[in-house]
Design a protein around this motif. Structure first.
Motif, PDB file in Angstrom:
ATOM      1  N   SER A   1      -0.770   1.419   8.892  1.00 45.27           N
ATOM      2  CA  SER A   1      -0.880   1.918   7.527  1.00 45.27           C
ATOM      3  C   SER A   1      -0.916   3.441   7.472  1.00 45.27           C
ATOM      4  O   SER A   1      -1.573   4.091   8.283  1.00 45.27           O
ATOM      5  CB  SER A   1      -2.147   1.372   6.870  1.00 45.27           C
ATOM      6  OG  SER A   1      -2.330   1.941   5.591  1.00 45.27           O
ATOM      7  N   ARG A   2      -0.222   3.990   6.488  1.00 40.76           N
ATOM      8  CA  ARG A   2      -0.313   5.431   6.238  1.00 40.76           C
ATOM      9  C   ARG A   2      -1.436   5.745   5.254  1.00 40.76           C
ATOM     10  O   ARG A   2      -1.810   6.903   5.102  1.00 40.76           O
ATOM     11  CB  ARG A   2       1.013   5.962   5.685  1.00 40.76           C
ATOM     12  CG  ARG A   2       2.155   5.887   6.670  1.00 40.76           C
ATOM     13  CD  ARG A   2       3.309   6.771   6.266  1.00 40.76           C
ATOM     14  NE  ARG A   2       3.822   6.425   4.947  1.00 40.76           N
ATOM     15  CZ  ARG A   2       4.778   7.109   4.323  1.00 40.76           C
ATOM     16  NH1 ARG A   2       5.294   8.172   4.896  1.00 40.76           N
ATOM     17  NH2 ARG A   2       5.218   6.729   3.141  1.00 40.76           N
ATOM     18  N   GLN A   3      -1.951   4.726   4.590  1.00 35.68           N
ATOM     19  CA  GLN A   3      -3.089   4.910   3.695  1.00 35.68           C
ATOM     20  C   GLN A   3      -4.382   4.698   4.497  1.00 35.68           C
ATOM     21  O   GLN A   3      -4.400   3.935   5.466  1.00 35.68           O
ATOM     22  CB  GLN A   3      -3.034   3.907   2.544  1.00 35.68           C
ATOM     23  CG  GLN A   3      -2.229   4.359   1.335  1.00 35.68           C
ATOM     24  CD  GLN A   3      -0.774   4.613   1.662  1.00 35.68           C
ATOM     25  OE1 GLN A   3      -0.123   3.801   2.297  1.00 35.68           O
ATOM     26  NE2 GLN A   3      -0.268   5.753   1.251  1.00 35.68           N
TER      27      GLN A   3
ATOM     28  N   SER B   1       0.824  -1.214   0.000  1.00 33.16           N
ATOM     29  CA  SER B   1       0.000   0.000   0.000  1.00 33.16           C
ATOM     30  C   SER B   1       0.850   1.253   0.000  1.00 33.16           C
ATOM     31  O   SER B   1       0.490   2.255  -0.622  1.00 33.16           O
ATOM     32  CB  SER B   1      -0.934   0.001   1.216  1.00 33.16           C
ATOM     33  OG  SER B   1      -0.206   0.144   2.421  1.00 33.16           O
ATOM     34  N   GLU B   2       1.992   1.207   0.692  1.00 29.99           N
ATOM     35  CA  GLU B   2       2.862   2.382   0.725  1.00 29.99           C
ATOM     36  C   GLU B   2       3.647   2.536  -0.571  1.00 29.99           C
ATOM     37  O   GLU B   2       3.842   3.647  -1.059  1.00 29.99           O
ATOM     38  CB  GLU B   2       3.817   2.282   1.914  1.00 29.99           C
ATOM     39  CG  GLU B   2       3.113   2.429   3.256  1.00 29.99           C
ATOM     40  CD  GLU B   2       4.088   2.580   4.410  1.00 29.99           C
ATOM     41  OE1 GLU B   2       5.279   2.255   4.228  1.00 29.99           O
ATOM     42  OE2 GLU B   2       3.656   3.027   5.487  1.00 29.99           O
TER      43      GLU B   2
ATOM     44  N   GLU C   1       0.995   3.642  -3.074  1.00 28.89           N
ATOM     45  CA  GLU C   1       0.200   4.784  -2.608  1.00 28.89           C
ATOM     46  C   GLU C   1      -1.273   4.646  -3.007  1.00 28.89           C
ATOM     47  O   GLU C   1      -1.838   5.484  -3.704  1.00 28.89           O
ATOM     48  CB  GLU C   1       0.780   6.103  -3.123  1.00 28.89           C
ATOM     49  CG  GLU C   1       2.179   6.387  -2.590  1.00 28.89           C
ATOM     50  CD  GLU C   1       2.710   7.742  -3.023  1.00 28.89           C
ATOM     51  OE1 GLU C   1       2.118   8.346  -3.953  1.00 28.89           O
ATOM     52  OE2 GLU C   1       3.692   8.202  -2.437  1.00 28.89           O
ATOM     53  N   TYR C   2      -1.877   3.586  -2.545  1.00 29.93           N
ATOM     54  CA  TYR C   2      -3.291   3.352  -2.838  1.00 29.93           C
ATOM     55  C   TYR C   2      -4.153   4.426  -2.183  1.00 29.93           C
ATOM     56  O   TYR C   2      -3.811   4.979  -1.144  1.00 29.93           O
ATOM     57  CB  TYR C   2      -3.716   1.978  -2.329  1.00 29.93           C
ATOM     58  CG  TYR C   2      -3.194   0.835  -3.171  1.00 29.93           C
ATOM     59  CD1 TYR C   2      -3.934   0.334  -4.230  1.00 29.93           C
ATOM     60  CD2 TYR C   2      -1.944   0.266  -2.913  1.00 29.93           C
ATOM     61  CE1 TYR C   2      -3.459  -0.706  -5.006  1.00 29.93           C
ATOM     62  CE2 TYR C   2      -1.453  -0.772  -3.684  1.00 29.93           C
ATOM     63  CZ  TYR C   2      -2.222  -1.255  -4.738  1.00 29.93           C
ATOM     64  OH  TYR C   2      -1.743  -2.277  -5.509  1.00 29.93           O
ATOM     65  N   ASP C   3      -5.295   4.697  -2.800  1.00 29.49           N
ATOM     66  CA  ASP C   3      -6.230   5.663  -2.231  1.00 29.49           C
ATOM     67  C   ASP C   3      -6.974   5.088  -1.037  1.00 29.49           C
ATOM     68  O   ASP C   3      -7.427   5.831  -0.167  1.00 29.49           O
ATOM     69  CB  ASP C   3      -7.250   6.103  -3.297  1.00 29.49           C
ATOM     70  CG  ASP C   3      -6.585   6.762  -4.487  1.00 29.49           C
ATOM     71  OD1 ASP C   3      -5.746   7.654  -4.270  1.00 29.49           O
ATOM     72  OD2 ASP C   3      -6.901   6.381  -5.620  1.00 29.49           O
TER      73      ASP C   3
END
Length: 306
Positions: A138-140, A104-105, A108-110
């Motif tokens: 997660s950052r997302q 995901s990082e 860079e998924y929405d």
């Protein structure tokens, strides 16, 4: 506007994961998104896999597993025919939560969409460790889906709890954007401590200018509620049920600024107990969790094309 162009949906092919995929399709439908359906193969980090055992029984197991994964991807693909999204099956290897976060990082998924239960059918009060770790690290943004939620139900209201700290307010942009897109009312909830009660006037005086979080904030109907509770998560869950809220949007942390390895108890409890989908948002000050790639291997699904 919070646009959903690329969505990551981890799956163990359980019916709960299938429901999470349906919610991802519904939320991203207006954007015709690319949905990455990710299955994480944990065999390479199991004792047999790490030991690189290649006897006949292991080889036979791997072949049966490959055939099963292809069957499951084909089943899901058939169900996607004619729907406004592009489904991309993907198999990666490693520890599930690490692979999901790393992927995901890197891309860079929405949005990440996950069911709170999987094949183990654990109680919602014992949220799966994979889901909890992804929410925590997660950052997302991560949308968690409870079992049996109706797909496509009209979202008439959204709840955004905040302690009015910079970290706690991180979710406001997402909540405002989603409320505007759905034409829903946005409830902003502040929960005062029992030992140090705050008057409503004091709380409203500290309320930020919502246009700082969304330029069209004035197009959203907003109602502010001030509650008192020794356990804020109880008030959040109770409010969401009483008002029949469609989605809860909240930050993973508040004014205490705890590291992500110590996820705020309120957020964890809401994810466990809420009957509604919960969108958790991390503040931008959080750094990348894993500095180096953690997946041992990338396994392309045999016989499957994007």
């Amino acid at each position: 506007m919070y646009e959903l162009r690329r969505i990551l949906v981890p799956t163990d092919f359980s019916r709960h994961a299938d429901e999470a995929l349906e919610h991802a399709l519904y939320l991203g439908g207006r954007f015709t998104p690319e949905i990455i359906l990710l299955h994480v193969d944990e065999f390479p980090v199991s004792p047999l896999g790490a030991g690189d055992v290649r006897d006949a029984i292991v080889e036979q197991y791997q072949q049966r597993k490959t055939a099963y994964l292809n069957e499951q991807f084909d089943r899901i693909r058939r169900g996607f025919e004619g729907k406004p999204a592009r489904l991309v099956p993907q198999i990666l290897a490693g520890r599930a939560y690490k692979v999901i976060i790393e992927e995901s990082e890197a891309k860079e998924y929405d949005l990440i969409v996950m069911a709170t239960r999987g094949l183990t059918h654990l109680s919602s009060y014992l949220i799966g460790s994979t889901v909890e770790r992804v929410v925590r690290l997660s950052r997302q943004p991560v949308l968690t889906i409870q079992q049996g939620l109706e797909v496509g139900a009209r979202v008439e209201s959204i709840l955004c709890p905040t302690d009015l700290s910079p970290a706690g307010n991180a979710a406001l942009s997402y909540a405002l954007s989603m409320a505007r897109q759905f034409g829903a009312v946005l409830y902003i909830q502040y929960i005062s401590e029992l030992e140090k009660p705050e008057a409503r006037e004091q709380v409203l005086a500290r309320m930020p200018d919502l246009k700082e979080y969304h330029p069209q904030a004035d197009e959203v109907k907003v109602e502010v509620f001030v509650d008192r509770d020794v356990e804020p998560s109880n008030s959040i869950v109770r409010f969401a049920d009483d008002r029949e809220v469609g989605i809860i949007v909240m930050s993973t942390h508040g004014r205490k600024g705890l590291r992500r390895v110590y996820i705020g108890n309120n957020t964890a409890e809401v994810v466990r107990k809420a009957r509604q989908p919960v969108l958790t948002v991390s503040h931008p000050f959080h750094k990348r969790v894993f500095a180096h790639p953690l997946t041992e291997k990338r396994l392309p699904p045999k016989g499957i094309t994007g």
